[in-house]
Design an enzyme around this catalytic site. Sequence first.
Site, PDB file in Angstrom:
ATOM      1  N   GLU A 273       0.829  -1.205   0.000  1.00  0.00           N
ATOM      2  CA  GLU A 273       0.000   0.000   0.000  1.00  0.00           C
ATOM      3  C   GLU A 273       0.865   1.257   0.000  1.00  0.00           C
ATOM      4  OE1 GLU A 273      -3.358   0.162  -0.395  1.00  0.00           O
ATOM      5  OE2 GLU A 273      -3.120  -1.985  -0.748  1.00  0.00           O
ATOM      6  N   TRP A 276       1.941   1.621  -3.538  1.00  0.00           N
ATOM      7  CA  TRP A 276       0.888   2.223  -4.369  1.00  0.00           C
ATOM      8  C   TRP A 276       0.915   3.741  -4.234  1.00  0.00           C
ATOM      9  CZ3 TRP A 276      -2.020   0.838  -8.284  1.00  0.00           C
ATOM     10  CH2 TRP A 276      -2.378  -0.490  -8.476  1.00  0.00           C
ATOM     11  N   TRP A 305     -20.049  10.582 -21.382  1.00  0.00           N
ATOM     12  CA  TRP A 305     -20.630  10.411 -20.055  1.00  0.00           C
ATOM     13  C   TRP A 305     -22.053  10.973 -20.013  1.00  0.00           C
ATOM     14  CZ3 TRP A 305     -17.720   7.230 -17.414  1.00  0.00           C
ATOM     15  CH2 TRP A 305     -16.334   7.234 -17.607  1.00  0.00           C
ATOM     16  N   ASN A 340     -11.273   2.054   2.407  1.00  0.00           N
ATOM     17  CA  ASN A 340     -10.785   1.952   1.032  1.00  0.00           C
ATOM     18  C   ASN A 340     -11.638   1.025   0.172  1.00  0.00           C
ATOM     19  OD1 ASN A 340      -8.687   2.653  -0.974  1.00  0.00           O
ATOM     20  ND2 ASN A 340      -8.269   0.459  -0.917  1.00  0.00           N
ATOM     21  N   TRP A 358     -15.919  10.240 -14.143  1.00  0.00           N
ATOM     22  CA  TRP A 358     -15.128   9.974 -12.935  1.00  0.00           C
ATOM     23  C   TRP A 358     -14.562  11.248 -12.317  1.00  0.00           C
ATOM     24  CZ3 TRP A 358      -9.991  11.432 -12.977  1.00  0.00           C
ATOM     25  CH2 TRP A 358      -9.395  11.645 -14.234  1.00  0.00           C
ATOM     26  N   TRP A 381      -9.315   6.947  -8.626  1.00  0.00           N
ATOM     27  CA  TRP A 381     -10.493   7.144  -9.480  1.00  0.00           C
ATOM     28  C   TRP A 381     -10.242   6.659 -10.906  1.00  0.00           C
ATOM     29  CZ3 TRP A 381     -15.519   8.075  -9.049  1.00  0.00           C
ATOM     30  CH2 TRP A 381     -15.997   8.420  -7.788  1.00  0.00           C
TER      31      TRP A 381
END
Length: 468
Positions: A273, A276, A305, A340, A358, A381
């Site tokens: 993590e 990341w 969208w 999360n 998004w 996202w």
Amino acid sequence: MKKAIWFRSDLRTLDNEALYLATQSEVAPEAIFLVCEDTWQCHHWAPIKQDFLWRTLEVLNEKLAALGIKLHIKNIGKFSKTGGALREFCKTHNINKLYFNAEYALDEKNRDRAVTAVLKNDGVEVSKHHGNLLIKPGMVKTQQGEYYKKFTPFNKRWRAVLAQEIDVTSLKPNLFPNINPEPLPNVSLKAQDSSHYPAGEEAALSKLGQFVGHSVEVYQTGRDRPDENHTSELSAYLAIGAISPVTAARTLQQFSPEFPYGLPEGPDTWLAELAWREFYQHLMDFEPRLSKGESFQRETDSIQWRDDEKGFIAWCEGKTGYPIVDAGMRQLNETGWMHNRLRMITANFLVKDLLIDWRKGEAYFMQNLIDGSFPANNGGWQWSASVGTDAVPYFRVFNPVRQSEKFDPQGAYIRKWVKELDSVPDKHIHWPHEWLKNKSNNEYYPPIVEHKAARERFLTTFKQVKHG
């Protein structure tokens, strides 16, 4: 002549490379923090994050005074005024060298380049460091000398570099004769109470100790359960730099003499993590267009969208009729934080069930998260929307009911945040509409979309972009 440190997203004294180097002198450095509320608003900083930052500055002010360092606070409103403010500061205090830790989003990099140019003209040396990362951008490269576009190979190479770079020695600033801390100036921030988060690096270190001592070993199996408490709760502290990832990683060394290799499953997953987090920071550094609202996968910027303001508001308010989605959004709205797993579920629902851009969700999260970090939020996202690097394949569309059954099996998390469902039996909690149908006191919302049809709509729309 004197040195100075310019604090930004590194509000701590331990393992702060810029502060450590600024104190390698016989004279105490000056310290400055610039309040840029107008720019923070443009960057969608949440009021609760601003409050948490200010409370952290109050603690830092006292810690620095104990070290003999005075913290100056100046409210300048916008990044564009940074160069002039620091020029004046350096002249006033006879500063000839300014230290700071790098930030990697485009506006921040442009600000820092402008500051460097302004101060260089005045003969002030600017010293940039990378104290907010374990491994700085440029050190994790492919054999072709390029940056990694996928997390798994990045993580593998990142760990190899980390094995060579990690230093067990804590960076502690030198001590000077202590001074009395002056109260911080009155700055009118758009703030929301963050007091449920204790402020300052001691609080962060305490949370780290609790997590590593009691929870990290079950992190791999427990991190996806929002109804249980197996996360570190350090994200808000990392976002403003009240704790360093170096400090966090160092605590994991106790689990393996071959660190970062040989770790048990829980600590190894938590280290991933941290990787990341660094992956998204590196991407920001190498791809400035990510700071401009562009998708990493360029072709996906042509997706059509839906313009569905009613649906977006229902999602924001936690009134979609999907209990797990509504629970996550209500937790965010009430506390400024969301588990999360719920970030993934709610993001997936907005993009793939409602087919809403998004970027709208990305902005809403930043406007409400106490731990809002632009690189991590943007990366998350784009991953959820299947438009980013290493993104979840577009044809993987979360079924919110199945997600709920898997990760909140008894519905404890749902009941905590969706009070209308408090009396619904476990058997029906994930999809309560049939059970509620004949209840006279039903106050819960009907589903705003049918998942199966919404999934097909998304896949059809996305295929047109991916396959022409």
